[in-house]
Design a protein around this motif. Structure first.
Motif, PDB file in Angstrom:
ATOM      1  N   GLY A  98       6.193 -26.186  29.884  1.00  0.00           N
ATOM      2  CA  GLY A  98       6.225 -27.597  29.203  1.00  0.00           C
ATOM      3  C   GLY A  98       7.473 -28.028  29.191  1.00  0.00           C
ATOM      4  N   TYR A  99       8.472 -27.436  29.075  1.00  0.00           N
ATOM      5  CA  TYR A  99       9.776 -28.142  28.832  1.00  0.00           C
ATOM      6  C   TYR A  99      10.209 -28.694  30.372  1.00  0.00           C
ATOM      7  CZ  TYR A  99      11.802 -26.826  24.060  1.00  0.00           C
ATOM      8  OH  TYR A  99      11.766 -27.092  23.001  1.00  0.00           O
ATOM      9  N   ARG A 100       9.990 -27.915  31.295  1.00  0.00           N
ATOM     10  CA  ARG A 100      10.481 -28.345  32.473  1.00  0.00           C
ATOM     11  C   ARG A 100       9.486 -29.607  32.983  1.00  0.00           C
ATOM     12  NH1 ARG A 100      10.465 -22.890  33.815  1.00  0.00           N
ATOM     13  NH2 ARG A 100       8.299 -23.107  34.853  1.00  0.00           N
ATOM     14  N   ILE A 101       8.076 -29.717  32.763  1.00  0.00           N
ATOM     15  CA  ILE A 101       7.483 -30.909  33.124  1.00  0.00           C
ATOM     16  C   ILE A 101       8.192 -32.114  32.055  1.00  0.00           C
ATOM     17  CG2 ILE A 101       5.157 -31.637  32.709  1.00  0.00           C
ATOM     18  CD1 ILE A 101       4.080 -28.945  33.544  1.00  0.00           C
ATOM     19  N   GLY A 102       8.233 -31.853  31.103  1.00  0.00           N
ATOM     20  CA  GLY A 102       8.577 -32.899  30.032  1.00  0.00           C
ATOM     21  C   GLY A 102       9.995 -33.478  30.493  1.00  0.00           C
ATOM     22  N   HIS A 103      10.977 -32.615  30.654  1.00  0.00           N
ATOM     23  CA  HIS A 103      12.110 -33.348  31.151  1.00  0.00           C
ATOM     24  C   HIS A 103      12.306 -33.771  32.487  1.00  0.00           C
ATOM     25  CE1 HIS A 103      13.464 -30.884  27.732  1.00  0.00           C
ATOM     26  NE2 HIS A 103      14.614 -31.630  27.621  1.00  0.00           N
ATOM     27  N   LEU A 104      11.567 -33.352  33.314  1.00  0.00           N
ATOM     28  CA  LEU A 104      11.242 -34.144  34.736  1.00  0.00           C
ATOM     29  C   LEU A 104      10.813 -35.353  34.560  1.00  0.00           C
ATOM     30  CD1 LEU A 104      11.571 -33.745  37.918  1.00  0.00           C
ATOM     31  CD2 LEU A 104       9.291 -32.673  37.892  1.00  0.00           C
ATOM     32  N   SER A 105       9.624 -35.507  33.585  1.00  0.00           N
ATOM     33  CA  SER A 105       9.053 -36.778  33.539  1.00  0.00           C
ATOM     34  C   SER A 105       9.936 -37.602  32.821  1.00  0.00           C
ATOM     35  CB  SER A 105       7.680 -36.621  32.575  1.00  0.00           C
ATOM     36  OG  SER A 105       6.807 -35.495  33.215  1.00  0.00           O
ATOM     37  N   THR A 133      22.142 -34.128  36.610  1.00  0.00           N
ATOM     38  CA  THR A 133      23.114 -33.266  36.212  1.00  0.00           C
ATOM     39  C   THR A 133      22.860 -32.843  34.716  1.00  0.00           C
ATOM     40  OG1 THR A 133      24.657 -33.480  37.930  1.00  0.00           O
ATOM     41  CG2 THR A 133      25.406 -32.295  36.099  1.00  0.00           C
ATOM     42  N   ILE A 134      23.086 -33.992  33.923  1.00  0.00           N
ATOM     43  CA  ILE A 134      23.081 -34.078  32.403  1.00  0.00           C
ATOM     44  C   ILE A 134      21.603 -33.510  31.961  1.00  0.00           C
ATOM     45  CG2 ILE A 134      23.184 -35.417  30.439  1.00  0.00           C
ATOM     46  CD1 ILE A 134      24.882 -37.232  32.164  1.00  0.00           C
ATOM     47  N   GLY A 135      20.599 -33.863  32.760  1.00  0.00           N
ATOM     48  CA  GLY A 135      19.017 -33.442  32.260  1.00  0.00           C
ATOM     49  C   GLY A 135      19.134 -32.260  32.391  1.00  0.00           C
ATOM     50  N   PHE A 136      19.256 -31.601  33.692  1.00  0.00           N
ATOM     51  CA  PHE A 136      19.125 -30.061  33.895  1.00  0.00           C
ATOM     52  C   PHE A 136      19.807 -29.192  32.756  1.00  0.00           C
ATOM     53  CE2 PHE A 136      16.787 -31.011  37.557  1.00  0.00           C
ATOM     54  CZ  PHE A 136      15.826 -30.239  37.829  1.00  0.00           C
ATOM     55  N   ASP A 137      21.230 -29.751  32.613  1.00  0.00           N
ATOM     56  CA  ASP A 137      22.017 -28.920  31.574  1.00  0.00           C
ATOM     57  C   ASP A 137      21.401 -28.908  30.259  1.00  0.00           C
ATOM     58  OD1 ASP A 137      24.948 -27.948  30.814  1.00  0.00           O
ATOM     59  OD2 ASP A 137      24.746 -29.447  29.444  1.00  0.00           O
ATOM     60  N   TYR A 138      20.912 -30.173  29.864  1.00  0.00           N
ATOM     61  CA  TYR A 138      20.164 -30.196  28.481  1.00  0.00           C
ATOM     62  C   TYR A 138      18.783 -29.233  28.519  1.00  0.00           C
ATOM     63  CZ  TYR A 138      17.896 -32.172  24.502  1.00  0.00           C
ATOM     64  OH  TYR A 138      17.163 -32.263  23.291  1.00  0.00           O
ATOM     65  N   VAL A 139      18.080 -29.346  29.620  1.00  0.00           N
ATOM     66  CA  VAL A 139      16.997 -28.598  29.613  1.00  0.00           C
ATOM     67  C   VAL A 139      17.386 -27.143  29.605  1.00  0.00           C
ATOM     68  CG1 VAL A 139      14.970 -27.547  31.039  1.00  0.00           C
ATOM     69  CG2 VAL A 139      15.367 -30.214  30.931  1.00  0.00           C
ATOM     70  N   ASP A 140      18.380 -26.615  30.204  1.00  0.00           N
ATOM     71  CA  ASP A 140      18.783 -25.319  30.176  1.00  0.00           C
ATOM     72  C   ASP A 140      19.060 -24.596  28.803  1.00  0.00           C
ATOM     73  OD1 ASP A 140      18.156 -24.758  32.813  1.00  0.00           O
ATOM     74  OD2 ASP A 140      20.331 -25.338  33.560  1.00  0.00           O
ATOM     75  N   ARG A 141      20.010 -25.727  28.337  1.00  0.00           N
ATOM     76  CA  ARG A 141      20.540 -25.341  26.755  1.00  0.00           C
ATOM     77  C   ARG A 141      19.572 -25.205  25.451  1.00  0.00           C
ATOM     78  NH1 ARG A 141      25.874 -24.660  26.810  1.00  0.00           N
ATOM     79  NH2 ARG A 141      27.195 -25.517  28.682  1.00  0.00           N
ATOM     80  N   SER A 142      18.599 -26.177  25.907  1.00  0.00           N
ATOM     81  CA  SER A 142      17.446 -26.493  24.773  1.00  0.00           C
ATOM     82  C   SER A 142      16.834 -25.393  24.769  1.00  0.00           C
ATOM     83  CB  SER A 142      17.002 -27.898  24.754  1.00  0.00           C
ATOM     84  OG  SER A 142      16.336 -28.036  25.972  1.00  0.00           O
ATOM     85  N   SER A 143      16.283 -25.284  26.134  1.00  0.00           N
ATOM     86  CA  SER A 143      15.093 -24.253  26.254  1.00  0.00           C
ATOM     87  C   SER A 143      15.630 -22.673  26.059  1.00  0.00           C
ATOM     88  CB  SER A 143      14.607 -24.049  27.865  1.00  0.00           C
ATOM     89  OG  SER A 143      15.812 -23.985  28.697  1.00  0.00           O
ATOM     90  N   GLU A 144      16.926 -22.562  26.137  1.00  0.00           N
ATOM     91  CA  GLU A 144      17.370 -21.478  25.960  1.00  0.00           C
ATOM     92  C   GLU A 144      17.346 -20.983  24.189  1.00  0.00           C
ATOM     93  OE1 GLU A 144      21.428 -20.700  27.102  1.00  0.00           O
ATOM     94  OE2 GLU A 144      20.974 -20.603  29.402  1.00  0.00           O
ATOM     95  N   GLU A 145      17.889 -22.044  23.515  1.00  0.00           N
ATOM     96  CA  GLU A 145      17.628 -21.852  22.168  1.00  0.00           C
ATOM     97  C   GLU A 145      15.976 -21.699  21.635  1.00  0.00           C
ATOM     98  OE1 GLU A 145      19.894 -24.945  19.983  1.00  0.00           O
ATOM     99  OE2 GLU A 145      20.975 -25.191  21.873  1.00  0.00           O
ATOM    100  N   VAL A 146      15.127 -22.542  22.436  1.00  0.00           N
ATOM    101  CA  VAL A 146      13.700 -22.341  22.026  1.00  0.00           C
ATOM    102  C   VAL A 146      13.282 -21.112  22.330  1.00  0.00           C
ATOM    103  CG1 VAL A 146      11.436 -23.195  22.391  1.00  0.00           C
ATOM    104  CG2 VAL A 146      13.349 -24.885  22.124  1.00  0.00           C
TER     105      VAL A 146
END
Length: 732
Positions: A98-105, A133-146
């Motif tokens: 869900g995180y990957r789909i949301g951030h890609l969208s 670059t910024i988006g994937f960095d945000y997705v990685d960090r936020s998903s790790e916390e989740v």
């Protein structure tokens, strides 16, 4: 150029900030199309919308103010969502997707908006690269916390579930008692899971006769427990019968077999929880807010219903709590069903056991007896212990005690079969060792008939015969404890008869069922008034009791035994079994009697047909002395036939013996081994009718063999108006 790209991204973020709500809706729509399970429930859907909006806002903030920040964090609501997904059991892989789909969208939407702000395609290309670059960095960090929040919540839930299920497995079902098992369920679950737990069972489950059904929803409250004193949440009391209203959620849970999670909103209070307005006010005051209804279901049968309620605990029940409650109740249901089935089987086995044991001993003159049977405690189960008193020919009596290995219905049924076999063998007057040999064959045949899953059949048995005329006792043991015999002479000095005393050692043969090993008969003389205690090992053996100490206590009690044998039995049980016995106990106490020599008349006869007339005269004179002249004709006829057969077909020496007790017994012994049989005499046959006449004129007749030959005997009832009282008054 990097500064220009950052400035452009900041401009893009400011341009889209007013459209956060619209963007969140578009992203959530695509997310729902891809992963509908993430928004099936209303609370999750509302949280997803808020979380998506906050993710967009956080990402726009990142573009506008800190495009190079490496310490970007997920919004707090995202962590809350991760914990909620964990509680609802949604796999973490679906959450990450869900995180990957949301951030890609979101990146696609941002890239689509860039041409609206500039027609410089080089700038648009550079901005797109930077966004990725910024988006994937945000997705990685936020998903790790989740994921960390998700895993932390799952670990907490698993630890809580393991701790509760571990306590439940250890503390529920410690006894084979239905009510106590239900109480243990309420005790475990009110510690840190629910504020109120109630257990209702169908009457049929409590009666051990059948199971509940949807058509018979009357239940009985067997256990309830609250964190509050007095259990104010419940109007019902223990052992009170009740039924829930039709179409109510408890009825739905019982009929469907599915658990129900019910949340109480505001002042709402279901009538099945609060049948009266006053009780509804009590529940609202307590703050009751959620209830779990879980059917007790085991082995395809519904036993009843368990309710869990929360009021002091602020967190309402959720689906994970429902799963946990269902797991605990499932275990408890098996324990309750085990207890119900065990109680039913034990009751059946005990009823069978008591039915097969003798209720009243047959009146006889050889011994006075008293007996007791005590089943083992509830956990041990009913065994196969038995005792019996069997009148034999010639005023003798057989005393039997035995123990079938095993417990339950199989042991009780086996005991009944062996007791029947012993009586059948006793009826043909076998010697103790011969009887045990035949009984051993019976057990071996039973082993062959039994399925291999049924286990091996084995038993012990002690068989003793006492003759009040000769005062001789003969006995044999098949793996059983010898009896304790105490002689109480007129001087009052009691002496125990043991293997090293006046009696020969009683050999203990192998248990029944081994086959091929011999049994031995021991014989000894017992004075009148001797006490003999036959018992199973449950009377003297125990986990904390020495067998020798038990035998010594048994001897001491018999030594000072009162006149009443019933009181003697009670004293033995009190001294040896102060609590519930760990094993079944069968006890048979006998006091020997001696038949008055005046009630026995015997004569040796020559092996000469002329001796028959003398035998008739001897019998007539004996009956005259006993005041039984009315029985002379029949007795002379019996004597004539039996003596004639002994002289014609038997071997010398021949003896005639008359015994007067409650019946009149005529015995003729000889040294031959040929057994007489009834046969049908033809019209022109000159013989063959003697035994037929004897059988018709007497109550019973038979043959018994001994080491020196055989005895043919016949019993006849005494005339009603004869001197019976005088003849039997001193022996009964």
């Amino acid at each position: 150029m990097g500064t220009d790209v950052d400035a452009f991204l900041g401009q893009l973020a400011r341009h889209l900030r007013p459209q956060v709500g619209k963007l969140a809706g578009l992203l959530l729509q695509r997310l729902n199309d891809e992963l509908p399970e993430l928004s099936e429930e209303a609370d999750i859907a509302a949280l997803n919308l808020e979380e998506t909006a906050q993710h967009i806002t956080a990402f726009l903030d990142l573009l506008e103010t800190h495009p190079d920040a490496g310490a970007s964090k997920a919004p707090p609501i995202a962590l809350e969502g991760g914990r909620l997904y964990a509680r609802r059991g949604i796999p973490v892989s679906r959450v990450l997707r869900g995180y990957r789909i949301g951030h890609l969208s979101l990146l696609e939407l941002l890239q689509a908006e860039a041409p609206r702000l500039t027609d410089d395609w080089h700038m648009i290309h550079l901005a797109s690269m930077r966004l990725v670059t910024i988006g994937f960095d945000y997705v990685d960090r936020s998903s790790e916390e989740v994921v960390a929040a998700y895993q932390e919540e799952r670990d907490r839930l698993l630890q809580r579930r393991l701790a509760l299920t571990n306590r439940a497995s250890k503390r529920i079902g410690t006894t084979l008692d239905v009510t106590r098992t239900a109480e243990e369920l309420t005790e475990v679950c009110t510690e840190d899971f629910a504020d109120l737990v109630t257990v209702d069972l169908f009457d049929s489950a409590l009666d051990e006769t059948g199971m509940g059904s949807a058509e018979a929803l009357t239940q009985r409250r067997v256990a309830q427990r609250s964190v509050l004193d007095g259990c104010p949440e419940s109007l019902l009391r223990i052992d009170e019968a009740h039924s829930y209203p039709d179409e109510s959620e408890p009825v739905r849970a019982l009929t469907t077999g599915q658990p129900v999670l019910h949340h109480i909103a505001g002042t709402e209070m279901p009538t099945w929880m609060a049948p009266s307005e006053s009780h509804g006010r009590v529940l609202r005051t307590l703050g009751l807010h959620s209830v779990l209804l879980v059917p007790l279901h085991a082995r395809g049968d519904t036993l009843g219903l368990v309710q869990f309620a929360r009021h002091r605990t602020s967190t309402p029940f959720d689906d994970d709590d429902l799963l946990l409650a269902r797991e605990i109740v499932s275990r408890a249901a098996v324990s309750i069903d085990n207890a119900r089935r065990y109680t039913h089987e034990r009751s059946t086995a005990l009823t069978l056991q008591r039915t097969l044991l003798p209720r009243h001993t047959v009146r006889q003159s050889a011994v006075e007896t008293a007996s007791r049977y005590l089943p083992a405690g509830s956990r041990a189960g009913v065994g196969g212990d038995w005792y019996d008193v069997i009148p034999l020919s010639g005023a003798r009596v057989a005393l039997v005690v035995g123990d079938v290995v095993g417990r339950g219905l199989h042991a009780a049924a086996t005991m009944g079969r062996l007791r029947t076999a012993v009586r059948a063998f006793a009826d043909i007057d076998l010697m103790p060792d011969e009887l045990l040999t035949h009984l051993d064959d019976v057990v071996i045949r039973m082993q062959r008939e039994e399925s291999r899953d049924g286990g091996e059949t084995s038993a012990t048995c002690l068989y003793a015969i006492y003759d009040p005329v000769s005062r001789r006792c003969s006995l044999a043991s098949a793996g059983h404890i010898p009896p304790t015999v105490v002689i109480l002479p007129t001087t009052g000095d009691a002496t125990r008869i043991s293997s090293v005393g006046e009696l020969p050692e009683v050999p203990i043969g192998p248990p029944l069922g081994l086959g091929g090993l011999p049994f031995e008969t021991a014989e000894f003389e017992l004075p009148e008034g001797s006490l003999m205690a036959l018992h199973t090992d449950g009377l003297i053996a125990g986990r904390t009791r020495d067998v020798d100490l038990g035998l010594a206590t048994l001897h001491d009690v018999l030594t000072s035994a009162p006149e009443s044998l019933e009181e003697t039995c009670d004293q033995l049980l009190t001294a040896l079994l102060p609590g519930h016995p760990a094993d079944d106990v069968a006890l048979l106490v006998a006091r020997t009697r001696t038949l008055d020599p005046g009630h026995v008349a015997a004569i040796d006869l020559p092996s000469d047909p002329a001796a028959v007339s003398g035998a008739r005269r001897f019998a007539s004179d004996a009956l005259a002395a006993w005041g039984l002249e009315e029985a002379s004709f029949v007795t002379e006829l019996i004597v004539s036939e039996l003596v004639t057969n002994a002289i014609r077909y038997g071997k010398s020496p021949v003896q005639l013996r008359l015994i007067l007790q409650s019946t009149l017994t005529c015995e003729v012994s000889d040294a031959g081994s040929t057994t007489p049989h009834l046969r049908r005499a033809r019209i022109f046959d000159e013989g063959g009718r003697g035994l037929l006449l004897v059988a018709q004129l007497t109550e019973r007749w038979g043959t018994r063999h001994h080491r020196q030959g055989k005895v043919i005997w016949a019993e006849q009832a005494l005339p009603a108006d004869s001197g019976q009282a005088k003849a039997t008054g001193s022996t009964d």
